[in-house]
Scaffold this active site. Structure first.
Site, mmCIF file in Angstrom:
data_model
loop_
_atom_site.group_PDB
_atom_site.id
_atom_site.type_symbol
_atom_site.label_atom_id
_atom_site.label_comp_id
_atom_site.label_asym_id
_atom_site.label_seq_id
_atom_site.Cartn_x
_atom_site.Cartn_y
_atom_site.Cartn_z
ATOM 1 N N GLY A 85 2.115 1.287 -4.348
ATOM 2 C CA GLY A 85 2.765 0.154 -4.905
ATOM 3 C C GLY A 85 4.218 0.648 -5.413
ATOM 4 N N LYS A 130 3.951 -6.237 3.148
ATOM 5 C CA LYS A 130 2.900 -6.546 3.764
ATOM 6 C C LYS A 130 1.701 -6.562 2.846
ATOM 7 C CE LYS A 130 4.657 -3.396 7.156
ATOM 8 N NZ LYS A 130 5.351 -2.330 6.353
ATOM 9 N N VAL A 152 0.779 -1.201 0.058
ATOM 10 C CA VAL A 152 0.139 0.095 -0.069
ATOM 11 C C VAL A 152 0.748 1.491 -0.057
ATOM 12 C CG1 VAL A 152 -0.063 0.180 2.502
ATOM 13 C CG2 VAL A 152 -2.223 0.904 1.120
ATOM 14 N N TYR A 153 2.009 1.064 0.442
ATOM 15 C CA TYR A 153 2.920 2.363 0.494
ATOM 16 C C TYR A 153 2.991 3.102 -0.968
ATOM 17 C CZ TYR A 153 4.552 0.863 5.145
ATOM 18 O OH TYR A 153 4.443 0.385 6.336
ATOM 19 N N ALA A 154 2.598 4.219 -1.125
ATOM 20 C CA ALA A 154 2.681 4.995 -2.279
ATOM 21 C C ALA A 154 2.113 4.245 -3.415
ATOM 22 C CB ALA A 154 4.122 5.458 -2.713
#
Length: 324
Positions: free
Chosen positions: A63, A87, A59-61
């Site tokens: 992908g 994650k 989910v960070y940025a």
């Protein structure tokens, strides 16, 4: 750099984990993230200092953190020398089945993450939160299948209540499935609620603890009230760390005082405290400047006295946890 066993497993990781949430494509809600060229020197400094453990999330940025992480790590070292974690849980697309811990979501998202990371496997695949809408049996069996397919070496969990974590571990044990090797939870001088149940549970069961936000979202790195681009633009950061539970201003003042006595930065002192918490394996450090990384590396060798620890812990007041 010092190294530690990953809980009761045979895996060895650096005492500092390099967090990759700061990297990716700039988005409206995350104008502070760094792109590929800005990320490269930070990754290289970490690797040259002996850090072998890198943590990101799908989910960070959206992908793009995984993409940058995978690109840079391949430039630095052979894959077998890197301990790579990601994650799954939070929404990656709109509509049904775009989030959560269903079998469909897990088996789809591990493949998506591997593609973005440019690798055949991750060393640690973690559930980002507890999913109250999916049977734990479904989640644990799907994670076990990810391991047996060779797409992950170990599995881990992140912030949840201790009873939820214990339930998932028990289900895995009863069915002969892979159990969680780690817990990524919030531990810092301004958030010590995990000392009640989760940390004792992990110590008892030999589960590695890899705390996120060991510097309280940056609050513990500077005098109280100091503003930065991150804490004035990150809505998540503001909502989580502008609360005053835990007597945070007084805790920050204590860190500042101890730091002055030692002639060290506040970040070094705050992180050194987390490193000495019984059961903590490898705190995850968010890095957007070289000084952040230098402070984290220096903290590994900073020894706090019993008097220092007492002074740092004294102002803290416990509070009721309403949500994770």
């Amino acid at each position: 750099m010092q190294y530690a066993r990953f809980g009761k497993s045979g895996l060895e990781v650096s005492r500092i984990c390099f967090g990759c949430m700061s990297f990716g494509t700039v988005m409206e809600e995350r104008p502070w993230v760094l792109g590929l060229d800005e990320a490269r020197p930070l990754f290289r400094r970490a690797w040259e200092a002996g850090i072998n453990f890198f943590d990101t999330a799908n989910v960070y940025a959206a992908g793009s953190s995984e993409e940058i992480t995978g690109t840079v790590l391949k430039e630095l070292a052979p894959r077998e020398e890197i301990v790579l974690a990601t994650k799954v849980f939070f929404p990656m697309r709109q509509g049904p089945n775009g989030h959560g811990l269903s079998r469909k979501a897990i088996l789809s998202e591990i493949d998506n993450s591997l593609k973005r990371l440019g690798t055949d496997y991750v060393d640690l695949y973690q559930i980002h939160r507890f999913d109250p809408f999916t049977p734990v049996e479904e989640t644990m069996e799907a994670l076990h299948d990810v391991v047996k397919a060779g797409k992950a070496r170990y599995i881990g969990a992140s912030s949840m209540f201790a009873w939820q974590f214990a339930k998932m571990q028990r289900v895995a044990e009863l069915n002969g499935w892979t159990k969680f090797a780690s817990m990524q939870n919030q531990v810092s001088l301004v958030y010590r609620e995990e000392e009640r149940e989760m940390l004792p549970l992990c110590r008892d069961q030999g589960v590695a603890v890899i705390p996120w936000s060991p510097l309280g979202g940056g609050k513990l790195t500077r005098p109280w009230g100091t503003e930065t681009k991150r804490n004035t633009t990150d809505r998540h950061n503001k909502g989580m760390y502008e609360r005053t539970e835990g007597n945070a201003p007084e805790v920050v003042a204590a860190v500042e005082k101890v730091a002055k006595v030692h002639g060290r930065s506040m970040a070094e002192v705050a992180l050194a405290w987390v490193l000495q918490v019984d059961g903590v394996t490898s705190p995850i450090i968010g890095v957007s400047k070289m000084s952040h990384l230098d402070d984290a590396i220096a903290a590994v060798d900073l020894k706090l006295s019993a008097e220092d620890v007492a002074a740092l812990e004294a102002p803290y007041q416990t509070f009721m946890v309403k949500s994770l």
